[in-house]
Write a protein that holds these residues in place. Structure first.
Motif, PDB file in Angstrom:
ATOM      1  N   GLY A 193       0.782  -1.219   0.000  1.00 36.63           N
ATOM      2  CA  GLY A 193       0.000   0.000   0.000  1.00 36.63           C
ATOM      3  C   GLY A 193       0.815   1.270   0.000  1.00 36.63           C
ATOM      4  N   SER A 194       2.127   1.170  -0.186  1.00 35.15           N
ATOM      5  CA  SER A 194       2.977   2.360  -0.143  1.00 35.15           C
ATOM      6  C   SER A 194       3.985   2.330  -1.283  1.00 35.15           C
ATOM      7  CB  SER A 194       3.711   2.455   1.200  1.00 35.15           C
ATOM      8  OG  SER A 194       4.617   1.373   1.336  1.00 35.15           O
ATOM      9  N   ARG A 195       4.578   3.487  -1.545  1.00 39.52           N
ATOM     10  CA  ARG A 195       5.645   3.624  -2.525  1.00 39.52           C
ATOM     11  C   ARG A 195       6.837   4.271  -1.829  1.00 39.52           C
ATOM     12  NH1 ARG A 195       2.012   1.219  -4.562  1.00 39.52           N
ATOM     13  NH2 ARG A 195       1.082   1.504  -6.645  1.00 39.52           N
ATOM     14  N   ILE A 196       8.002   3.736  -2.049  1.00 33.64           N
ATOM     15  CA  ILE A 196       9.217   4.307  -1.480  1.00 33.64           C
ATOM     16  C   ILE A 196      10.152   4.727  -2.605  1.00 33.64           C
ATOM     17  CG2 ILE A 196       9.034   2.946   0.627  1.00 33.64           C
ATOM     18  CD1 ILE A 196      11.235   1.139  -0.454  1.00 33.64           C
ATOM     19  N   GLN A 197      11.131   5.548  -2.276  1.00 30.21           N
ATOM     20  CA  GLN A 197      12.139   5.983  -3.232  1.00 30.21           C
ATOM     21  C   GLN A 197      13.502   5.481  -2.789  1.00 30.21           C
ATOM     22  OE1 GLN A 197      11.949  10.242  -3.687  1.00 30.21           O
ATOM     23  NE2 GLN A 197       9.721  10.261  -3.969  1.00 30.21           N
ATOM     24  N   ALA A 198      14.353   5.151  -3.757  1.00 33.60           N
ATOM     25  CA  ALA A 198      15.682   4.644  -3.422  1.00 33.60           C
ATOM     26  C   ALA A 198      16.673   5.018  -4.517  1.00 33.60           C
ATOM     27  CB  ALA A 198      15.658   3.130  -3.234  1.00 33.60           C
ATOM     28  N   LEU A 199      17.916   5.155  -4.107  1.00 34.11           N
ATOM     29  CA  LEU A 199      19.008   5.425  -5.032  1.00 34.11           C
ATOM     30  C   LEU A 199      19.771   4.122  -5.243  1.00 34.11           C
ATOM     31  CD1 LEU A 199      19.832   8.129  -6.323  1.00 34.11           C
ATOM     32  CD2 LEU A 199      21.649   8.293  -4.626  1.00 34.11           C
ATOM     33  N   CYS A 200      20.040   3.784  -6.502  1.00 31.59           N
ATOM     34  CA  CYS A 200      20.740   2.542  -6.826  1.00 31.59           C
ATOM     35  C   CYS A 200      22.023   2.886  -7.564  1.00 31.59           C
ATOM     36  CB  CYS A 200      19.859   1.635  -7.679  1.00 31.59           C
ATOM     37  SG  CYS A 200      20.616   0.035  -8.088  1.00 31.59           S
ATOM     38  N   VAL A 201      23.162   2.520  -6.988  1.00 29.13           N
ATOM     39  CA  VAL A 201      24.449   2.747  -7.632  1.00 29.13           C
ATOM     40  C   VAL A 201      24.694   1.629  -8.636  1.00 29.13           C
ATOM     41  CG1 VAL A 201      26.923   3.036  -7.271  1.00 29.13           C
ATOM     42  CG2 VAL A 201      25.305   3.892  -5.566  1.00 29.13           C
ATOM     43  N   LEU A 202      25.105   1.994  -9.838  1.00 29.62           N
ATOM     44  CA  LEU A 202      25.356   0.993 -10.872  1.00 29.62           C
ATOM     45  C   LEU A 202      26.402  -0.006 -10.380  1.00 29.62           C
ATOM     46  CD1 LEU A 202      25.505   3.214 -14.087  1.00 29.62           C
ATOM     47  CD2 LEU A 202      23.513   2.293 -12.888  1.00 29.62           C
ATOM     48  N   GLY A 203      26.120  -1.291 -10.593  1.00 33.46           N
ATOM     49  CA  GLY A 203      27.019  -2.339 -10.139  1.00 33.46           C
ATOM     50  C   GLY A 203      26.676  -2.908  -8.780  1.00 33.46           C
ATOM     51  N   THR A 204      25.661  -2.366  -8.112  1.00 36.03           N
ATOM     52  CA  THR A 204      25.237  -2.872  -6.804  1.00 36.03           C
ATOM     53  C   THR A 204      23.824  -3.435  -6.901  1.00 36.03           C
ATOM     54  OG1 THR A 204      24.279  -0.778  -6.032  1.00 36.03           O
ATOM     55  CG2 THR A 204      26.639  -1.110  -5.695  1.00 36.03           C
ATOM     56  N   HIS A 205      23.377  -4.076  -5.820  1.00 34.35           N
ATOM     57  CA  HIS A 205      22.037  -4.657  -5.768  1.00 34.35           C
ATOM     58  C   HIS A 205      21.263  -4.103  -4.577  1.00 34.35           C
ATOM     59  CE1 HIS A 205      23.941  -7.712  -8.385  1.00 34.35           C
ATOM     60  NE2 HIS A 205      22.723  -7.929  -8.825  1.00 34.35           N
ATOM     61  N   LEU A 206      19.961  -4.016  -4.757  1.00 33.14           N
ATOM     62  CA  LEU A 206      19.038  -3.710  -3.669  1.00 33.14           C
ATOM     63  C   LEU A 206      18.179  -4.941  -3.429  1.00 33.14           C
ATOM     64  CD1 LEU A 206      17.836  -0.164  -4.795  1.00 33.14           C
ATOM     65  CD2 LEU A 206      19.642  -0.711  -3.166  1.00 33.14           C
ATOM     66  N   ALA A 207      17.923  -5.261  -2.170  1.00 38.27           N
ATOM     67  CA  ALA A 207      17.128  -6.441  -1.813  1.00 38.27           C
ATOM     68  C   ALA A 207      15.876  -6.023  -1.060  1.00 38.27           C
ATOM     69  CB  ALA A 207      17.952  -7.413  -0.966  1.00 38.27           C
ATOM     70  N   VAL A 208      14.788  -6.734  -1.320  1.00 39.34           N
ATOM     71  CA  VAL A 208      13.501  -6.466  -0.675  1.00 39.34           C
ATOM     72  C   VAL A 208      12.925  -7.784  -0.183  1.00 39.34           C
ATOM     73  CG1 VAL A 208      11.113  -5.767  -1.064  1.00 39.34           C
ATOM     74  CG2 VAL A 208      12.966  -4.377  -1.972  1.00 39.34           C
ATOM     75  N   ASP A 209      12.499  -7.818   1.080  1.00 36.77           N
ATOM     76  CA  ASP A 209      11.826  -8.984   1.649  1.00 36.77           C
ATOM     77  C   ASP A 209      10.357  -8.936   1.228  1.00 36.77           C
ATOM     78  OD1 ASP A 209      10.761 -11.039   3.106  1.00 36.77           O
ATOM     79  OD2 ASP A 209      11.172 -10.169   5.076  1.00 36.77           O
ATOM     80  N   VAL A 210       9.995  -9.725   0.211  1.00 35.92           N
ATOM     81  CA  VAL A 210       8.634  -9.692  -0.307  1.00 35.92           C
ATOM     82  C   VAL A 210       7.647 -10.270   0.700  1.00 35.92           C
ATOM     83  CG1 VAL A 210       7.156 -10.349  -2.234  1.00 35.92           C
ATOM     84  CG2 VAL A 210       9.570  -9.954  -2.630  1.00 35.92           C
ATOM     85  N   HIS A 211       8.016 -11.352   1.356  1.00 33.69           N
ATOM     86  CA  HIS A 211       7.111 -12.001   2.304  1.00 33.69           C
ATOM     87  C   HIS A 211       6.759 -11.065   3.450  1.00 33.69           C
ATOM     88  CE1 HIS A 211       5.964 -14.702   5.651  1.00 33.69           C
ATOM     89  NE2 HIS A 211       5.412 -15.433   4.686  1.00 33.69           N
TER      90      HIS A 211
ATOM     91  N   ARG B  34      15.719  -8.950  -5.794  1.00 36.29           N
ATOM     92  CA  ARG B  34      16.997  -8.250  -5.913  1.00 36.29           C
ATOM     93  C   ARG B  34      16.946  -7.356  -7.149  1.00 36.29           C
ATOM     94  NH1 ARG B  34      21.396 -11.309  -6.903  1.00 36.29           N
ATOM     95  NH2 ARG B  34      22.832 -10.174  -5.546  1.00 36.29           N
ATOM     96  N   PHE B  35      17.166  -6.051  -6.951  1.00 36.92           N
ATOM     97  CA  PHE B  35      17.141  -5.087  -8.043  1.00 36.92           C
ATOM     98  C   PHE B  35      18.568  -4.685  -8.399  1.00 36.92           C
ATOM     99  CE2 PHE B  35      13.326  -3.232  -5.534  1.00 36.92           C
ATOM    100  CZ  PHE B  35      12.567  -4.342  -5.837  1.00 36.92           C
ATOM    101  N   SER B  36      18.787  -4.369  -9.658  1.00 36.40           N
ATOM    102  CA  SER B  36      20.014  -3.724 -10.104  1.00 36.40           C
ATOM    103  C   SER B  36      19.683  -2.879 -11.326  1.00 36.40           C
ATOM    104  CB  SER B  36      21.110  -4.742 -10.433  1.00 36.40           C
ATOM    105  OG  SER B  36      20.711  -5.578 -11.508  1.00 36.40           O
ATOM    106  N   MET B  37      20.558  -1.919 -11.622  1.00 33.27           N
ATOM    107  CA  MET B  37      20.347  -1.046 -12.769  1.00 33.27           C
ATOM    108  C   MET B  37      21.594  -1.063 -13.645  1.00 33.27           C
ATOM    109  SD  MET B  37      18.216   2.159 -11.131  1.00 33.27           S
ATOM    110  CE  MET B  37      17.857   2.799 -12.773  1.00 33.27           C
ATOM    111  N   SER B  38      21.372  -1.070 -14.950  1.00 34.50           N
ATOM    112  CA  SER B  38      22.475  -1.170 -15.901  1.00 34.50           C
ATOM    113  C   SER B  38      22.898   0.176 -16.463  1.00 34.50           C
ATOM    114  CB  SER B  38      22.086  -2.099 -17.059  1.00 34.50           C
ATOM    115  OG  SER B  38      20.911  -1.620 -17.703  1.00 34.50           O
ATOM    116  N   ARG B  39      22.094   1.198 -16.291  1.00 31.65           N
ATOM    117  CA  ARG B  39      22.445   2.528 -16.798  1.00 31.65           C
ATOM    118  C   ARG B  39      21.945   3.597 -15.838  1.00 31.65           C
ATOM    119  NH1 ARG B  39      18.375   0.927 -20.676  1.00 31.65           N
ATOM    120  NH2 ARG B  39      16.429   2.120 -20.390  1.00 31.65           N
TER     121      ARG B  39
END
Length: 348
Positions: free
Chosen positions: A12-30, A78-83
């Motif tokens: 029910g919410s939206r968050i914002q995050a900064l992702c550095v190229l070459g790194t991963h972000l993890a989210v506990d879906v459960h 697990r999120f990552s960004m290529s550009r």
């Protein structure tokens, strides 16, 4: 330091995050799922790569749009960004939760801003400052992106704080002597480029001419991303307290009336906030040694750049990404005057 950072997601919410190229972000879906949810699906923009993994298992797989996944305990995205992003929050990941029978219950989302951040030196000693040269530094193995290092992989009992390791221990494996070796080099500038200067250049925090820079090593901070960082983030360049009396850093600035070189790190200055230039940018720094190696100083010095995040008002900034370079200060070499000469050079 390439690690994995965990985000707290809530249905029910939206968050914002900064992702550095070459790194991963993890989210506990459960942990983010609403009551009654049994499956989930993922949609994301083209600039984001998403993987589904089960905590404690080795299997990791991509998360194509339209696929439903069972909402088992320990399910992680697990999120990552290529550009890098052109604008703040121009990428997103939406997680949809479904009840038994496929009825949608709720959603959760992450708006992502991708940036590139790299601190680079001439690690191959060929006169070129390459981007992310693997020889610029080899840190101890970080455990899940935390400030803890493992001296021996697969031995958790050997973990120690990275900050507790001296530069000679933490970076010894990354710097190699010899013509086939690698690692950046610093000189101690003992001359006087200006005849008016009462002290050697290494004792002066001013640069009088470009000739001063010839005694220094070039360091480049490369950034990519939107014109402005999201609110609450900043980039900081810093040296450890133990290295502050051994290294000095100057930054090239371009005011209206020509270039000038400002002393930003070393001695009493431990950190310097870097202004994000926007787009693809290169910020030039020049580094000099201030002290020769001796029995109490092995010659290795480190410089770091960190991306800091403000978690809440009143709480100190938290580093979410750090890149490091290591220099070795060239030793003082003086031959005795009684040593027989090998070659004699004469100039007119």
């Amino acid at each position: 330091m390439l690690g994995e950072r965990t985000l707290r997601l809530q249905h029910g919410s939206r968050i914002q995050a900064l992702c550095v190229l070459g790194t991963h972000l993890a989210v506990d879906v459960h942990g983010a799922a609403p009551a009654g949810a049994v499956t989930f699906g993922v949609k994301h923009t083209e600039g984001v790569s998403v993987e589904v993994a089960a905590r404690g298992r080795a299997e990791v797989g991509p998360a194509p749009s339209g696929t439903r996944w069972p909402l088992d305990e320990g399910m992680v995205l697990r999120f990552s960004m290529s550009r890098a992003s052109a604008e703040v929050n121009d990428n997103k990941v939406i997680v949809s939760f479904y009840a038994e029978g496929g009825q949608p219950i709720d959603q959760a989302g992450v708006f992502l801003t991708g940036i590139g951040l790299s601190l680079d030196v001439d690690a191959d000693r060929d006169g070129v400052v390459e981007k992310n040269n693997p020889n610029k530094v080899t840190l101890p193995l970080p455990c899940m992106g935390s400030p803890w290092a493992c001296r021996r992989p697969a031995h958790p009992s050997c973990c120690v704080p990275i900050a507790s390791l001296s530069p000679s221990v933490a970076f010894q494996a990354s710097w190699t002597w010899g013509p086939e070796g690698h690692g950046a080099i610093l000189l101690v500038s003992c001359d006087r480029e200006s005849p008016l200067s009462p002290a050697p250049d290494c004792d002066d925090e001013r640069v009088f001419s470009k000739e001063d820079l010839l005694d220094m090593s070039r360091m480049v901070l490369r950034t990519e991303g939107p014109q402005h960082l999201p609110r609450g983030y900043e980039i900081v360049l810093y040296v450890p307290v133990s290295d502050a009396d051994k290294v000095g850093v100057f930054h090239v600035q371009n005011p209206f009336f020509g270039q000038r070189y400002v002393h930003v790190l070393g001695r009493r200055k431990l950190c310097h906030t870097v202004q994000h230039a926007g787009g693809a940018a290169e910020l030039n720094f020049f580094v000099e040694g201030l002290r020769f190696p001796d029995d109490s100083f092995p010659g290795l010095v480190s410089i770091h750049v960190s991306l800091l995040e403000t978690l809440a008002e009143g709480i100190p900034h938290t580093p979410i990404f750090t890149d490091t370079v290591v220099f070795r200060v060239a030793p003082w070499i003086m031959t005795p005057n009684t040593l027989a000469p090998v070659n004699v050079f004469v100039c007119r």
